[in-house]
Write an enzyme that holds these catalytic residues in place. Sequence first.
Site, PDB file in Angstrom:
ATOM      1  N   HIS A 104       0.845  -1.201   0.000  1.00  0.00           N
ATOM      2  CA  HIS A 104       0.000   0.000   0.000  1.00  0.00           C
ATOM      3  C   HIS A 104       0.871   1.238   0.000  1.00  0.00           C
ATOM      4  O   HIS A 104       1.963   1.232   0.577  1.00  0.00           O
ATOM      5  CB  HIS A 104      -0.982   0.002   1.174  1.00  0.00           C
ATOM      6  CG  HIS A 104      -0.367   0.149   2.535  1.00  0.00           C
ATOM      7  ND1 HIS A 104      -0.165   1.379   3.132  1.00  0.00           N
ATOM      8  CD2 HIS A 104       0.074  -0.773   3.424  1.00  0.00           C
ATOM      9  CE1 HIS A 104       0.377   1.190   4.335  1.00  0.00           C
ATOM     10  NE2 HIS A 104       0.537  -0.088   4.535  1.00  0.00           N
ATOM     11  N   ASP A 106      -0.554   4.363   0.651  1.00  0.00           N
ATOM     12  CA  ASP A 106      -1.146   5.399   1.503  1.00  0.00           C
ATOM     13  C   ASP A 106      -0.435   5.338   2.843  1.00  0.00           C
ATOM     14  O   ASP A 106       0.203   4.335   3.172  1.00  0.00           O
ATOM     15  CB  ASP A 106      -2.655   5.178   1.690  1.00  0.00           C
ATOM     16  CG  ASP A 106      -2.948   3.854   2.399  1.00  0.00           C
ATOM     17  OD1 ASP A 106      -2.435   2.822   1.929  1.00  0.00           O
ATOM     18  OD2 ASP A 106      -3.680   3.861   3.408  1.00  0.00           O
ATOM     19  N   ASP A 137       6.441   1.947   6.322  1.00  0.00           N
ATOM     20  CA  ASP A 137       5.045   1.497   6.254  1.00  0.00           C
ATOM     21  C   ASP A 137       4.303   2.317   5.215  1.00  0.00           C
ATOM     22  O   ASP A 137       3.696   3.334   5.543  1.00  0.00           O
ATOM     23  CB  ASP A 137       4.395   1.650   7.636  1.00  0.00           C
ATOM     24  CG  ASP A 137       2.949   1.182   7.643  1.00  0.00           C
ATOM     25  OD1 ASP A 137       2.244   1.495   8.607  1.00  0.00           O
ATOM     26  OD2 ASP A 137       2.523   0.534   6.679  1.00  0.00           O
ATOM     27  N   GLU A 171      -5.071   1.143   2.843  1.00  0.00           N
ATOM     28  CA  GLU A 171      -4.786   0.145   3.889  1.00  0.00           C
ATOM     29  C   GLU A 171      -4.936   0.755   5.267  1.00  0.00           C
ATOM     30  O   GLU A 171      -5.492   0.178   6.177  1.00  0.00           O
ATOM     31  CB  GLU A 171      -3.375  -0.407   3.716  1.00  0.00           C
ATOM     32  CG  GLU A 171      -3.088  -1.650   4.541  1.00  0.00           C
ATOM     33  CD  GLU A 171      -2.710  -1.340   5.981  1.00  0.00           C
ATOM     34  OE1 GLU A 171      -2.337  -0.180   6.261  1.00  0.00           O
ATOM     35  OE2 GLU A 171      -2.821  -2.223   6.818  1.00  0.00           O
ATOM     36  N   GLU A 172      -4.449   1.962   5.461  1.00  0.00           N
ATOM     37  CA  GLU A 172      -4.488   2.562   6.801  1.00  0.00           C
ATOM     38  C   GLU A 172      -5.902   3.008   7.177  1.00  0.00           C
ATOM     39  O   GLU A 172      -6.136   3.418   8.311  1.00  0.00           O
ATOM     40  CB  GLU A 172      -3.533   3.758   6.888  1.00  0.00           C
ATOM     41  CG  GLU A 172      -2.095   3.410   6.559  1.00  0.00           C
ATOM     42  CD  GLU A 172      -1.394   2.511   7.592  1.00  0.00           C
ATOM     43  OE1 GLU A 172      -2.041   2.025   8.527  1.00  0.00           O
ATOM     44  OE2 GLU A 172      -0.187   2.291   7.430  1.00  0.00           O
ATOM     45  N   ASP A 200       4.505  -5.835   4.888  1.00  0.00           N
ATOM     46  CA  ASP A 200       3.925  -4.657   5.552  1.00  0.00           C
ATOM     47  C   ASP A 200       3.994  -4.801   7.063  1.00  0.00           C
ATOM     48  O   ASP A 200       3.084  -4.405   7.771  1.00  0.00           O
ATOM     49  CB  ASP A 200       2.464  -4.491   5.099  1.00  0.00           C
ATOM     50  CG  ASP A 200       1.903  -3.154   5.559  1.00  0.00           C
ATOM     51  OD1 ASP A 200       0.669  -3.015   5.590  1.00  0.00           O
ATOM     52  OD2 ASP A 200       2.695  -2.277   5.936  1.00  0.00           O
ATOM     53  N   HIS A 450       3.825   4.359  12.017  1.00  0.00           N
ATOM     54  CA  HIS A 450       2.722   5.156  12.592  1.00  0.00           C
ATOM     55  C   HIS A 450       3.211   6.202  13.591  1.00  0.00           C
ATOM     56  O   HIS A 450       2.437   7.026  14.023  1.00  0.00           O
ATOM     57  CB  HIS A 450       1.663   4.275  13.294  1.00  0.00           C
ATOM     58  CG  HIS A 450       0.933   3.360  12.370  1.00  0.00           C
ATOM     59  ND1 HIS A 450      -0.276   2.778  12.656  1.00  0.00           N
ATOM     60  CD2 HIS A 450       1.229   2.920  11.132  1.00  0.00           C
ATOM     61  CE1 HIS A 450      -0.682   2.035  11.656  1.00  0.00           C
ATOM     62  NE2 HIS A 450       0.218   2.097  10.710  1.00  0.00           N
TER      63      HIS A 450
HETATM   64  C1  LIG Z   1      -6.542   0.772   9.553  1.00  0.00           C
HETATM   65  N1  LIG Z   1      -6.585  -0.208  10.615  1.00  0.00           N
HETATM   66  C2  LIG Z   1      -7.508  -0.267  11.600  1.00  0.00           C
HETATM   67  N2  LIG Z   1      -7.213  -1.301  12.383  1.00  0.00           N
HETATM   68  C3  LIG Z   1      -6.098  -1.882  11.907  1.00  0.00           C
HETATM   69  C4  LIG Z   1      -5.735  -1.204  10.793  1.00  0.00           C
HETATM   70  C5  LIG Z   1      -4.572  -1.486   9.870  1.00  0.00           C
HETATM   71  C6  LIG Z   1      -3.228  -1.087  10.442  1.00  0.00           C
HETATM   72  N3  LIG Z   1      -2.270  -1.881   9.693  1.00  0.00           N
HETATM   73  C7  LIG Z   1      -0.958  -1.598   9.719  1.00  0.00           C
HETATM   74  O1  LIG Z   1      -0.505  -0.611  10.249  1.00  0.00           O
HETATM   75  C8  LIG Z   1      -0.081  -2.615   9.012  1.00  0.00           C
HETATM   76  C9  LIG Z   1       1.358  -2.279   9.159  1.00  0.00           C
HETATM   77  N4  LIG Z   1       1.975  -3.212  10.033  1.00  0.00           N
HETATM   78  C10 LIG Z   1      -3.102  -1.448  11.913  1.00  0.00           C
HETATM   79  O2  LIG Z   1      -2.741  -2.562  12.244  1.00  0.00           O
HETATM   80  O3  LIG Z   1      -3.388  -0.553  12.750  1.00  0.00           O
HETATM   81 ZN   LIG Z   2       0.400   1.104   8.908  1.00  0.00          ZN
HETATM   82 ZN   LIG Z   3       1.213  -0.828   6.398  1.00  0.00          ZN
END
Ligand SMILES: Cn1cncc1C[C@H](NC(=O)CCN)C(=O)O
Ligand SMILES: [Zn+2]
Ligand SMILES: [Zn+2]
Length: 492
Positions: A104, A106, A137, A171-172, A200, A450
């Site tokens: 992803h 984004d 990420d 994705e986020e 990821d 993040h």
């Molecule tokens: C958008 N969202 C809401 N709940 C979980 C997510 C996806 C997010 N995914 C990542 O960051 C993957 C990177 N390791 C997370 O796990 O928070």
């Molecule tokens: Zn992420």
């Molecule tokens: Zn990610």
Amino acid sequence: FSGSLSLEEKRLFQYIDEHQDEFVQNLAEWVAVESDSIQPQLRGEVTRMMKIAAARLQDLGAKTTLVDIGVQQLPDGQNISLPPVILAKLGEDPLKPTVCFYGHVDVMPAKIEDGWKTRPYILTEIDGNFYGRGTTDNKGPVLAWINALSTYINLNIDLPVNIKFLIEGMEESGSNGLEELIQKEKDCFFSNVDYIVISDNLWLTTKKPALTYGTRGNACFSVEVSGGEKDLHSGGVGGIINEPMSDLIALLDSLVNSSGCILIPGIYDDVIPLTEEEMKQYEQIEFDLQEYKANIGVKKILYDTKEEIFSHLWRLPSLSIHGIEGAFYEPGIKTVIPSRVTGKFSIRQVPHMDLSKVEHQVKEYLENVFSKRKSPNKLMVSMQMGAMPWVANIDDPQYEAAKKAIKRVFNQDPDMIRDGSTIPIARMFQDITEKSVLMFPLGAADDGEHSQKEKISRSNYINGTKVFASFLLEISKLHKELQKASNLKTVT
Ligand SMILES: Cn1cncc1C[C@H](NC(=O)CCN)C(=O)O
Ligand SMILES: [Zn+2]
Ligand SMILES: [Zn+2]
């Protein structure tokens, strides 16, 4: 460790070393696009990012399409377009396996006032680390994969596999619209795919590579408490009414205790117990608690043994409270009683929790806690997003191929780990396409995805490019062996 490298690998690795500054420049160009999919006002930037990524794949000679996946309805009812999803393919040789890479482009929001030391959208190299939103990420890993392909092409080395890409821009935000697209493409775009690779997530340490064989899901909730139709003066009215904010704080405080235990009745009912083989996996992982705490920047962790820590990170649910909308959060005191406040929290999902059951448990519990307060305010609990956990079969052949590639580049075996974060598409791929999914992290444990200090190290970015290049050779060799074996079986 170049002893066992084939001639091809030596050429590939040398090219990657020599062209690393080009690859860094690519990353800087991508990081400069504020492709934050959370804030609606930046949706145009996400769409622009999709076009840039698509153009880069076209330059490689890939057949690329930007698939329109419709609109997203925002909480306030407004509709905005979802960024198109990239489906691309490079090579259609029936004698070669087809590997589909998912990523992803984004990113999570980032503002300098969040506490960034560098400008979040300006790639900045400090002590061998590239700082910027999206470096680890997930723009760095996506580019590592693309750069590995461009190395084969520029060296005129025949690609050992057919390549496909699925790159999204949401994705986020929960991968909106992706499940329907995968359903639709199950028997066309995905029909000849043999392997799916996702990169990821992060290693468990800063030095030892890892392969990930599981992720948690996530159930995201909002809990809104509303009073009258306008904010009130906390002097003029304070002291004689039930205040929405006090109700909300009580509700949020009722969710989890100070030992991290979730207080919602029944939430742990469907969690499967730790198995013998899972425990054996944990024992093989090198883990330094002090180093781990330093990597994530915390002083105390609720558990002491790695089995407990891994269990609570990977195979038990956790509840986090993320924020409150409608409450004055700027610096300074605004002496108001907010009339409507919305708390946001999420509960990480593990096998075999059931999303609709969790939704019911949360609603029933919060309504119960709220009714005890005898407040006239209005409560509204809703699940905004639900994503399932994913666990792979670690005897899956592509894990073997990935281990070999890691050995070639890092001269050591990887840790086999799970991840506490969520990749919504992993479980979708597994359930819908029934193809094997491999999670192949490139970033190190201290990359701060993040966070205000997100980075990827130069060595992880460049070695990641090498490991992907090597993986293509390994998966191609392995696929041939598997075919020979299966032909033998059918013949005898
Ligand atoms: C958008 N969202 C809401 N709940 C979980 C997510 C996806 C997010 N995914 C990542 O960051 C993957 C990177 N390791 C997370 O796990 O928070
Ligand atoms: Zn992420
Ligand atoms: Zn990610």
